[in-house]
Design a protein around this motif. Structure first.
Motif, PDB file in Angstrom:
ATOM      1  N   ILE A  83       0.861  -1.178   0.000  1.00 31.73           N
ATOM      2  CA  ILE A  83       0.000   0.000   0.000  1.00 31.73           C
ATOM      3  C   ILE A  83       0.902   1.233   0.000  1.00 31.73           C
ATOM      4  N   ARG A  84       0.433   2.327  -0.567  1.00 31.58           N
ATOM      5  CA  ARG A  84       1.189   3.580  -0.557  1.00 31.58           C
ATOM      6  C   ARG A  84       1.372   4.056   0.875  1.00 31.58           C
ATOM      7  N   LEU A  85       2.525   4.630   1.170  1.00 30.97           N
ATOM      8  CA  LEU A  85       2.836   5.086   2.515  1.00 30.97           C
ATOM      9  C   LEU A  85       1.860   6.160   2.996  1.00 30.97           C
ATOM     10  N   ASP A  86       1.539   7.134   2.147  1.00 28.13           N
ATOM     11  CA  ASP A  86       0.621   8.194   2.573  1.00 28.13           C
ATOM     12  C   ASP A  86      -0.767   7.632   2.889  1.00 28.13           C
ATOM     13  N   LYS A  87      -1.214   6.703   2.083  1.00 31.22           N
ATOM     14  CA  LYS A  87      -2.519   6.084   2.312  1.00 31.22           C
ATOM     15  C   LYS A  87      -2.505   5.270   3.610  1.00 31.22           C
ATOM     16  N   LEU A  88      -1.403   4.568   3.861  1.00 35.18           N
ATOM     17  CA  LEU A  88      -1.266   3.784   5.078  1.00 35.18           C
ATOM     18  C   LEU A  88      -1.361   4.676   6.314  1.00 35.18           C
ATOM     19  N   LEU A  89      -0.635   5.789   6.317  1.00 32.81           N
ATOM     20  CA  LEU A  89      -0.656   6.696   7.463  1.00 32.81           C
ATOM     21  C   LEU A  89      -2.053   7.250   7.707  1.00 32.81           C
ATOM     22  N   TRP A  90      -2.769   7.505   6.642  1.00 32.68           N
ATOM     23  CA  TRP A  90      -4.143   8.006   6.755  1.00 32.68           C
ATOM     24  C   TRP A  90      -5.065   6.898   7.257  1.00 32.68           C
ATOM     25  N   TYR A  91      -4.970   5.703   6.682  1.00 33.37           N
ATOM     26  CA  TYR A  91      -5.794   4.571   7.111  1.00 33.37           C
ATOM     27  C   TYR A  91      -5.563   4.231   8.577  1.00 33.37           C
ATOM     28  N   ALA A 142      -0.696  13.524   5.402  1.00 31.31           N
ATOM     29  CA  ALA A 142       0.207  12.370   5.366  1.00 31.31           C
ATOM     30  C   ALA A 142       1.262  12.564   4.280  1.00 31.31           C
ATOM     31  N   GLN A 143       0.861  13.066   3.122  1.00 32.76           N
ATOM     32  CA  GLN A 143       1.802  13.309   2.034  1.00 32.76           C
ATOM     33  C   GLN A 143       2.833  14.355   2.443  1.00 32.76           C
ATOM     34  N   ALA A 144       2.395  15.403   3.139  1.00 34.23           N
ATOM     35  CA  ALA A 144       3.311  16.453   3.585  1.00 34.23           C
ATOM     36  C   ALA A 144       4.292  15.918   4.631  1.00 34.23           C
ATOM     37  N   MET A 145       3.809  15.066   5.529  1.00 35.75           N
ATOM     38  CA  MET A 145       4.658  14.472   6.563  1.00 35.75           C
ATOM     39  C   MET A 145       5.768  13.638   5.919  1.00 35.75           C
ATOM     40  N   VAL A 146       5.401  12.851   4.912  1.00 42.47           N
ATOM     41  CA  VAL A 146       6.386  12.002   4.228  1.00 42.47           C
ATOM     42  C   VAL A 146       7.354  12.864   3.423  1.00 42.47           C
ATOM     43  N   ALA A 147       6.821  13.821   2.668  1.00 40.66           N
ATOM     44  CA  ALA A 147       7.661  14.667   1.824  1.00 40.66           C
ATOM     45  C   ALA A 147       8.668  15.470   2.651  1.00 40.66           C
ATOM     46  N   ALA A 148       8.318  15.810   3.893  1.00 43.66           N
ATOM     47  CA  ALA A 148       9.217  16.571   4.758  1.00 43.66           C
ATOM     48  C   ALA A 148      10.331  15.702   5.329  1.00 43.66           C
ATOM     49  N   GLY A 149      10.261  14.389   5.110  1.00 46.84           N
ATOM     50  CA  GLY A 149      11.319  13.492   5.560  1.00 46.84           C
ATOM     51  C   GLY A 149      11.192  13.056   7.002  1.00 46.84           C
ATOM     52  N   HIS A 150       9.974  13.106   7.560  1.00 46.89           N
ATOM     53  CA  HIS A 150       9.765  12.749   8.963  1.00 46.89           C
ATOM     54  C   HIS A 150       9.547  11.254   9.191  1.00 46.89           C
ATOM     55  N   ILE A 151       9.497  10.455   8.139  1.00 50.57           N
ATOM     56  CA  ILE A 151       9.167   9.038   8.266  1.00 50.57           C
ATOM     57  C   ILE A 151      10.375   8.182   7.886  1.00 50.57           C
ATOM     58  N   ARG A 152      10.599   7.125   8.641  1.00 48.45           N
ATOM     59  CA  ARG A 152      11.610   6.125   8.285  1.00 48.45           C
ATOM     60  C   ARG A 152      10.901   4.806   8.070  1.00 48.45           C
ATOM     61  N   LEU A 153      11.240   4.152   6.987  1.00 48.72           N
ATOM     62  CA  LEU A 153      10.665   2.860   6.629  1.00 48.72           C
ATOM     63  C   LEU A 153      11.798   1.846   6.611  1.00 48.72           C
ATOM     64  N   ASP A 154      11.736   0.880   7.508  1.00 50.17           N
ATOM     65  CA  ASP A 154      12.782  -0.140   7.636  1.00 50.17           C
ATOM     66  C   ASP A 154      14.176   0.485   7.744  1.00 50.17           C
ATOM     67  N   GLY A 155      14.280   1.554   8.535  1.00 51.68           N
ATOM     68  CA  GLY A 155      15.572   2.164   8.816  1.00 51.68           C
ATOM     69  C   GLY A 155      16.047   3.222   7.843  1.00 51.68           C
ATOM     70  N   THR A 170       8.783  -1.961   9.390  1.00 53.42           N
ATOM     71  CA  THR A 170       8.915  -1.171  10.605  1.00 53.42           C
ATOM     72  C   THR A 170       8.926   0.295  10.215  1.00 53.42           C
ATOM     73  N   LEU A 171       8.086   1.084  10.878  1.00 52.64           N
ATOM     74  CA  LEU A 171       7.978   2.515  10.610  1.00 52.64           C
ATOM     75  C   LEU A 171       8.362   3.299  11.852  1.00 52.64           C
ATOM     76  N   VAL A 172       9.087   4.391  11.661  1.00 50.31           N
ATOM     77  CA  VAL A 172       9.393   5.336  12.729  1.00 50.31           C
ATOM     78  C   VAL A 172       8.771   6.653  12.300  1.00 50.31           C
ATOM     79  N   LEU A 173       7.885   7.201  13.145  1.00 51.42           N
ATOM     80  CA  LEU A 173       7.180   8.408  12.761  1.00 51.42           C
ATOM     81  C   LEU A 173       6.859   9.264  13.975  1.00 51.42           C
ATOM     82  N   PRO A 174       6.737  10.587  13.765  1.00 55.81           N
ATOM     83  CA  PRO A 174       6.384  11.469  14.871  1.00 55.81           C
ATOM     84  C   PRO A 174       4.880  11.410  15.129  1.00 55.81           C
TER      85      PRO A 174
END
Length: 99
Positions: free
Chosen positions: A10-18, A28-41, A56-60
């Motif tokens: 699934i798309r990352l932005d859609k996942l964060l919203w779901y 969610a798109q803005a959060m990802v585009a700003a570089g605040h998310i880590r996916l598997d490190g 594994t996701l790391v997110l604020p």
């Protein structure tokens, strides 16, 4: 259109919203585009990045940093208990099991 779980990702932005980590898909798109998310490190800046179960996701989240393991792909943006059943919160004392 196939359901999000049919393709196994699934798309990352859609996942964060779901999963209710973002109030809207645009946020969610803005959060990802700003570089605040880590996916598997690794830092992710593409909202269209594919996420699979077991990732594994790391997110604020507010003032905290959350580390979660995705157990299953959500099928929709449902109620909070349904969203919370799709992931497991990890804390600093919990070692991440390698898949």
């Amino acid at each position: 259109m196939a359901s999000p779980g049919a393709a196994g990702s699934i798309r990352l932005d859609k996942l964060l919203w779901y999963l209710r980590f973002a109030r809207s898909r645009g946020l969610a798109q803005a959060m990802v585009a700003a570089g605040h998310i880590r996916l598997d490190g690794r830092r992710v800046t593409r909202p269209s990045a594919a996420v699979h179960a077991g990732a594994t996701l790391v997110l604020p989240v507010g003032e905290r940093i959350e580390v979660i393991r995705l157990l299953a792909l959500p099928q929709r943006r449902g109620p909070a208990p349904e969203a919370q059943a799709c992931y497991l919160k990890l804390d600093a004392g919990t070692p991440a099991a390698s898949s």
